[in-house]
Design a protein around this motif. Structure first.
Motif, PDB file in Angstrom:
ATOM      1  N   UNK A  91       0.853  -1.189   0.000  1.00  0.00           N
ATOM      2  CA  UNK A  91       0.000   0.000   0.000  1.00  0.00           C
ATOM      3  C   UNK A  91       0.887   1.236   0.000  1.00  0.00           C
ATOM      4  N   UNK A  92       0.246   2.383  -0.190  1.00  0.00           N
ATOM      5  CA  UNK A  92       0.934   3.664  -0.068  1.00  0.00           C
ATOM      6  C   UNK A  92       0.212   4.465   1.003  1.00  0.00           C
ATOM      7  N   UNK A  93       0.913   4.848   2.040  1.00  0.00           N
ATOM      8  CA  UNK A  93       0.344   5.593   3.159  1.00  0.00           C
ATOM      9  C   UNK A  93       0.585   7.075   2.927  1.00  0.00           C
ATOM     10  N   UNK A  94      -0.498   7.849   2.902  1.00  0.00           N
ATOM     11  CA  UNK A  94      -0.406   9.282   2.636  1.00  0.00           C
ATOM     12  C   UNK A  94      -1.077  10.069   3.749  1.00  0.00           C
ATOM     13  N   UNK A  95      -0.567  11.281   3.964  1.00  0.00           N
ATOM     14  CA  UNK A  95      -1.148  12.167   4.975  1.00  0.00           C
ATOM     15  C   UNK A  95      -1.543  13.474   4.307  1.00  0.00           C
TER      16      UNK A  95
END
Length: 827
Positions: A626-630
């Motif tokens: 996955x790609x974790x973004x804020x």
């Protein structure tokens, strides 16, 4: 030279002090309604005095005298060019007068009046090559008659006033002045859907340039008056007075500029609205071969975007299958220093995906306008009922700025087609005079129907053991070349490269997983490569010889990533609570393509707290799942399309996608239920959770088989009111149409369960959908006002429909005053 010009003086000075027009708009009659009048009204609304025609005069004025005064004194002349303009004597007289004023002012070193040619239905080339005698078929009116013959252009009397050669010279002189061109694809014929959009954009561009030139002249006038010595009054007092006037003028200009941007204080600010690539991604935008030319697909794409010699209206398109690095290249381009310097108005990234539709496209366009300061403009866009009007507002907002618009993962799917994408190309027709840099569009697509949009740059799997593939794998693993070339792991690295088949996505998943193992390896770090290869080979998806391409082994790399996580959680083994990492990843099947789901919702789906949710998400990111973004302090997960396909297939083998969607429905209904959102926070106070639920609930209910729940939602006045307030009518309309089609097919197919009640519900849903569409202009009103609109638009069906009666009863609960309307209608 221009800085030394003195303000024009002479007989017109006295007239200006009476009421000299700021702008004189010269046009032929056929161009009044669609171009000249809208331009005049827009300029007048922003405080500029315009002379359009006899309607600009007062009763008792002598038409010819007033017209002459206006031509002689106007500071700016706008000439809307068409065949009729060239054929008619009055319009050419007006042009002749302005050209004379311009030449005389320049010869006397005075500031000349500003002349703005608008090449509307007569192009620059036609002005230079006008041949009314040799090309009679080229200039015809609606009845098929030659315009120059109708206007008696070749009559002896007209030729004595201005010969054909004189008119040609004057038009050629005009063609040499920087002007504003109409879009070359606008035919202006009645059936041309592109024509109205092009005209609206043309009016907006002319308006902005006229306003800019008027402000420049006013600033110069005040500057001259302040600095000019006076013998009749005290100089210091005069300077102070003019300084006050100048300050007031600056305030008025600032207010006017703000009013242009959305009408209520929106001010444009350039922005880079694009996500960054994860640190594990290797993109080489500036790679060149020994011949000095770009030698990677990423560097070729960047060169195509910066190129000025072709495809000015579209730009470039990255084409290729999934997982070959198109999106990563687009993200890297958005943040490239050279690109940001070239596109001073900002870079704006839009993602569509295979699940995309017009509703999503409109929302993405609203978001990029908001990102550049147009909050109120975006709100007005969400109130529009036609895509063309939305696009016109976007175009007007960005019209004087050089921008790069990136549209990622475009498909001809749902209601998006090549016609809509061609309309989007007008976004590139912005900013600057001719010869200056213009905005551009950059697409990426896997759809073969779209391969010919813009300059095509092909993305393909890299050479299996070539330099690019090795660099990608090594970069993702955080290893160095010495370690990779070491004999203890060189063979393992070679086999991993062969299995990944040069596919960038597979290389990144493999490299990040190796990095995860290396960081936790207790022995010689180089041995982690061999251990990863052993795990990869153990998966059932890979047997025998290495597959021919990375797509066949991608599932193997994803399974291996999950295996690695399962053995590295610690004492708790593979599970966190009741969930394993495999189960967590399967749950992501509820997402749609190019989706970003808030961590708070993911945590509810996984049945764990916020802290553990974030921790597990980070672990999954570290192995490329996955790609974790804020964003604004809120975390979210994004999954690559091919990784999402993997999650869907795995879910089908276990619980089933429908079961996961049902679980997601329960999560969405928690905390007060779906309808509580209608009375919840609005505007800035809306949470990421609420936003996601609102945008995805139709899809999740449908995929979860919750048709009855979906029907109740569509038949709820409370929900429809929320849809209007949140600007979600497009998504609502598409969902209602989809469900109505499904119910209709069910009825036509003779399937059980489609009775009179379902027919009534289907008809009532469509009625509410239409009522919502018609109520869009009133969505800025209070809840009571919206209820009033909905009530008035559906009440005529109350006698025939039980569902409509229930809708009216619901409205009465929340807006009791509508009962008077109902009583007055005899309901």
């Amino acid at each position: 030279m221009q800085e030394s010009f003195r303000q024009e003086t002479g007989p017109s000075r006295k007239r200006r002090e009476i009421q000299s027009p700021d702008v004189f708009i010269s046009h032929a009659g056929p161009d009044k309604l669609l171009i000249a009048r809208p331009l005049s009204e827009k300029l007048q609304a922003h405080g500029l005095n315009c002379f359009l025609d006899k309607t600009s005069m007062e009763p008792g004025d002598c038409g010819e005298d007033e017209m002459t005064k206006a031509i002689e004194s106007a500071k700016v002349g706008v000439f809307i060019l068409s065949p009729e303009f060239a054929a008619r004597k009055w319009t050419m007289r007006e042009l002749r007068c302005f050209l004379r004023r311009r030449r005389e002012a320049i010869g006397s070193e005075m500031r000349p009046p500003t002349l703005i040619p608008v090449f509307y239905r007569l192009s620059i080339r036609e002005c230079r090559e006008l041949e009314p005698e040799l090309e009679p078929d080229r200039y015809r009116d609606d009845e098929g008659n030659n315009i120059f013959e109708v206007e008696k252009f070749f009559s002896l009397e007209r030729q004595r006033e201005a010969s054909t050669d004189t008119v040609k010279r004057e038009l050629q002189e005009l063609a040499g002045i920087t002007g504003i061109e109409n879009h070359d694809r606008a035919t202006n014929l009645p059936g041309d859907e592109f024509g109205p959009l092009a005209r609206a954009h043309l009016v907006e561009r002319v308006f902005l340039w006229v306003k800019k030139k008027s402000e420049e002249q006013e600033d110069d006038r005040l500057h001259d008056r302040i600095l000019r010595p006076s013998t009749s009054i005290d100089t210091r007092t005069a300077v102070e007075q003019e300084a006050d006037h100048l300050h007031d003028g600056v305030q008025q200009v600032s207010a006017a500029v703000e009013s242009i941007r959305g009408g209520r204080g929106d001010v444009f600010r350039a922005s880079i609205r694009a996500e960054r690539n994860p640190a594990s991604i290797c993109v080489k935008l500036d790679s060149h071969g020994s011949d000095g030319f770009p030698n990677t697909c990423e560097s070729l794409l960047k060169a195509a975007v910066l190129r000025r010699d072709r495809n000015e209206q579209v730009g470039a398109t990255a084409v290729g299958q999934g997982g070959v690095g198109k999106t990563c290249a687009l993200r890297a381009i958005a943040h490239d220093i050279e690109i940001k310097a070239e596109f001073s108005g900002g870079v704006y990234f839009v993602s569509l995906g295979k699940d995309g539709n017009v509703g999503r496209l409109i929302e993405e366009l609203c978001v990029i306008v908001e990102a550049s300061g147009g909050k109120q403009t975006a709100a007005e866009m969400r109130e529009q009922s036609e895509f063309g009007r939305v696009l016109a507002k976007v175009q007007a907002w960005f019209c004087s700025h050089v921008c790069l618009f990136i549209i990622d993962d475009v498909w001809v799917v749902n209601d998006i087609d090549t016609n809509i994408l061609q309309k989007l190309s007008v976004l590139a027709d912005t900013a600057g005079d001719s010869g200056e840099r213009r905005s551009r569009l950059l697409y990426s697509t896997r759809d073969r129907e779209l391969y010919q949009i813009g300059e095509r740059v092909a993305f393909e799997p890299r050479e299996r053991v070539g330099k690019e593939a090795v660099d990608m794998l090594v970069h993702a693993s955080a290893a160095n070349r010495e370690e990779v070339d070491d004999t203890r792991c060189k063979e393992a690295v070679g086999e991993i490269l062969e299995m990944c088949g040069g596919l960038p996505l597979a290389l990144n998943v493999a490299g990040t997983s190796v990095r995860y193992m290396r960081e936790r390896w207790e022995g010689e770090v180089s041995e982690a490569w061999g251990e990863y290869l052993s795990r990869m080979k153990s998966r059932n998806t890979i047997r025998g010889e290495s597959p021919k391409d990375g797509y066949l082994s991608l599932d193997g790399t994803l399974h291996t990533s999950l295996d690695i996580l399962g053995s590295n959680v610690g004492s708790s083994g593979e599970t966190v609570g009741e969930f394993s990492f495999r189960k967590m990843h399967r749950s992501l099947c509820i997402m749609k393509k190019q989706d970003r789901i808030p961590l708070c919702l993911v945590g509810d789906l996984w049945e764990i707290g916020d802290e553990w949710t974030e921790r597990c998400a980070k672990e999954m990111e570290r192995v490329g799942l996955v790609e974790l973004q804020y964003e604004k302090g809120c975390g979210g997960l994004r999954v690559h399309d091919l990784t999402h396909d993997f999650a869907v297939e795995e879910a089908k083998k276990k619980e089933g996608v429908e079961e996961w969607c049902k679980k997601m429905v329960d999560v969405c209904k928690a905390r007060g239920g779906l309808l509580e959102m209608s009375e919840g926070r609005d505007g800035e106070g809306k949470s990421a959770r609420e936003e996601y639920v609102f945008e995805n609930i139709y899809r999740i209910l449908k995929q979860g088989g919750c048709v009855e729940e979906l029907k109740r939602l569509f038949l709820s006045a409370r929900w429809v009111k929320t849809v209007l307030q949140r600007g979600g009518v497009w998504q609502y309309e598409e969902a209602v149409k989809g469900l109505s089609r499904d119910l209709k097919r069910k009825r036509e197919g003779g399937k059980p369960g489609m009775g009179r009640v379902d027919e009534d519900a289907a008809d009532a849903m469509v009625l509410m959908m239409r009522a919502a569409r018609l109520s869009v202009p009133f969505c800025g009103e209070s809840s009571a006002g919206i209820y009033f609109q909905l009530f008035g638009r559906v009440k005529h069906k109350a006698h025939d429909s039980g569902c409509v009666r229930k809708i009216l009863e619901e409205i009465e609960r929340f807006a009791p005053y509508v009962r008077t309307v109902r009583t007055g209608c005899g309901l």
